[in-house]
Design a protein around this motif. Structure first.
Motif, PDB file in Angstrom:
ATOM      1  N   PHE A 178      39.300  -8.575 -18.765  1.00  0.00           N
ATOM      2  CA  PHE A 178      39.577  -9.689 -19.660  1.00  0.00           C
ATOM      3  C   PHE A 178      41.020  -9.623 -20.117  1.00  0.00           C
ATOM      4  CE2 PHE A 178      34.960  -9.144 -20.061  1.00  0.00           C
ATOM      5  CZ  PHE A 178      34.573 -10.418 -19.700  1.00  0.00           C
ATOM      6  N   LEU A 180      32.463 -17.416 -17.697  1.00  0.00           N
ATOM      7  CA  LEU A 180      33.491 -16.755 -18.508  1.00  0.00           C
ATOM      8  C   LEU A 180      34.270 -17.785 -19.323  1.00  0.00           C
ATOM      9  CD1 LEU A 180      34.750 -14.296 -15.758  1.00  0.00           C
ATOM     10  CD2 LEU A 180      33.071 -13.861 -17.533  1.00  0.00           C
ATOM     11  N   HIS A 197      36.322 -19.881 -21.841  1.00  0.00           N
ATOM     12  CA  HIS A 197      37.361 -19.540 -22.833  1.00  0.00           C
ATOM     13  C   HIS A 197      37.959 -18.152 -22.630  1.00  0.00           C
ATOM     14  CE1 HIS A 197      36.115 -23.129 -24.869  1.00  0.00           C
ATOM     15  NE2 HIS A 197      34.933 -22.635 -25.125  1.00  0.00           N
ATOM     16  N   LEU A 198      37.811 -17.578 -21.457  1.00  0.00           N
ATOM     17  CA  LEU A 198      38.350 -16.246 -21.210  1.00  0.00           C
ATOM     18  C   LEU A 198      39.199 -16.260 -19.943  1.00  0.00           C
ATOM     19  CD1 LEU A 198      35.087 -14.204 -21.843  1.00  0.00           C
ATOM     20  CD2 LEU A 198      36.961 -14.559 -23.442  1.00  0.00           C
ATOM     21  N   LYS A 245      42.735 -12.435 -22.010  1.00  0.00           N
ATOM     22  CA  LYS A 245      42.856 -13.012 -23.349  1.00  0.00           C
ATOM     23  C   LYS A 245      41.816 -14.107 -23.514  1.00  0.00           C
ATOM     24  CE  LYS A 245      46.284 -16.493 -22.106  1.00  0.00           C
ATOM     25  NZ  LYS A 245      47.583 -17.060 -22.384  1.00  0.00           N
ATOM     26  N   LYS A 246      41.526 -14.436 -24.749  1.00  0.00           N
ATOM     27  CA  LYS A 246      40.641 -15.547 -25.058  1.00  0.00           C
ATOM     28  C   LYS A 246      41.500 -16.791 -25.199  1.00  0.00           C
ATOM     29  CE  LYS A 246      36.896 -16.972 -28.008  1.00  0.00           C
ATOM     30  NZ  LYS A 246      35.935 -16.596 -29.017  1.00  0.00           N
ATOM     31  N   LEU A 247      41.111 -17.862 -24.544  1.00  0.00           N
ATOM     32  CA  LEU A 247      41.880 -19.103 -24.573  1.00  0.00           C
ATOM     33  C   LEU A 247      41.558 -19.892 -25.830  1.00  0.00           C
ATOM     34  CD1 LEU A 247      41.385 -20.045 -20.831  1.00  0.00           C
ATOM     35  CD2 LEU A 247      43.301 -18.838 -21.861  1.00  0.00           C
ATOM     36  N   ASP A 248      42.432 -20.810 -26.175  1.00  0.00           N
ATOM     37  CA  ASP A 248      42.258 -21.649 -27.358  1.00  0.00           C
ATOM     38  C   ASP A 248      40.997 -22.495 -27.227  1.00  0.00           C
ATOM     39  OD1 ASP A 248      42.575 -23.144 -29.653  1.00  0.00           O
ATOM     40  OD2 ASP A 248      44.200 -24.361 -28.852  1.00  0.00           O
ATOM     41  N   GLU A 249      40.017 -22.258 -28.101  1.00  0.00           N
ATOM     42  CA  GLU A 249      38.731 -22.969 -28.040  1.00  0.00           C
ATOM     43  C   GLU A 249      38.883 -24.478 -28.180  1.00  0.00           C
ATOM     44  OE1 GLU A 249      34.971 -22.019 -30.154  1.00  0.00           O
ATOM     45  OE2 GLU A 249      35.815 -19.999 -30.078  1.00  0.00           O
TER      46      GLU A 249
END
Length: 67
Positions: free
Chosen positions: A54, A28, A30-31, A56-60
């Motif tokens: 899920f 998973l 970046h999530l 949020k998507k984390l800062d890549e």
């Protein structure tokens, strides 16, 4: 095998009734997620079901691997 990843299994207690699954790679990436067991065959359910929410998507850029 879980999400295409095969974990390592460890057992650290003397009575050997607990274990951990170690994921060397995060399926998973970046999530941020909330993960819970919804059903478990070991507790008498007909299937084992894991719920994943899920968040949020984390800062890549922050989590990008350096080569």
């Amino acid at each position: 095998m879980y999400l295409g990843i095969t974990p390592s299994v460890t057992c650290n207690n003397a009575s050997r009734n607990e274990f951990s699954l170690i994921l060397d790679k995060n399926p998973l990436v970046h999530l941020a997620a909330d993960v819970t067991f919804l059903q478990d065959r070991l507790k008498g359910d007909s299937v084992t079901e894991i719920g994943i929410t899920f968040l949020k998507k984390l800062d890549e850029k922050k989590y990008r691997r350096k080569k």
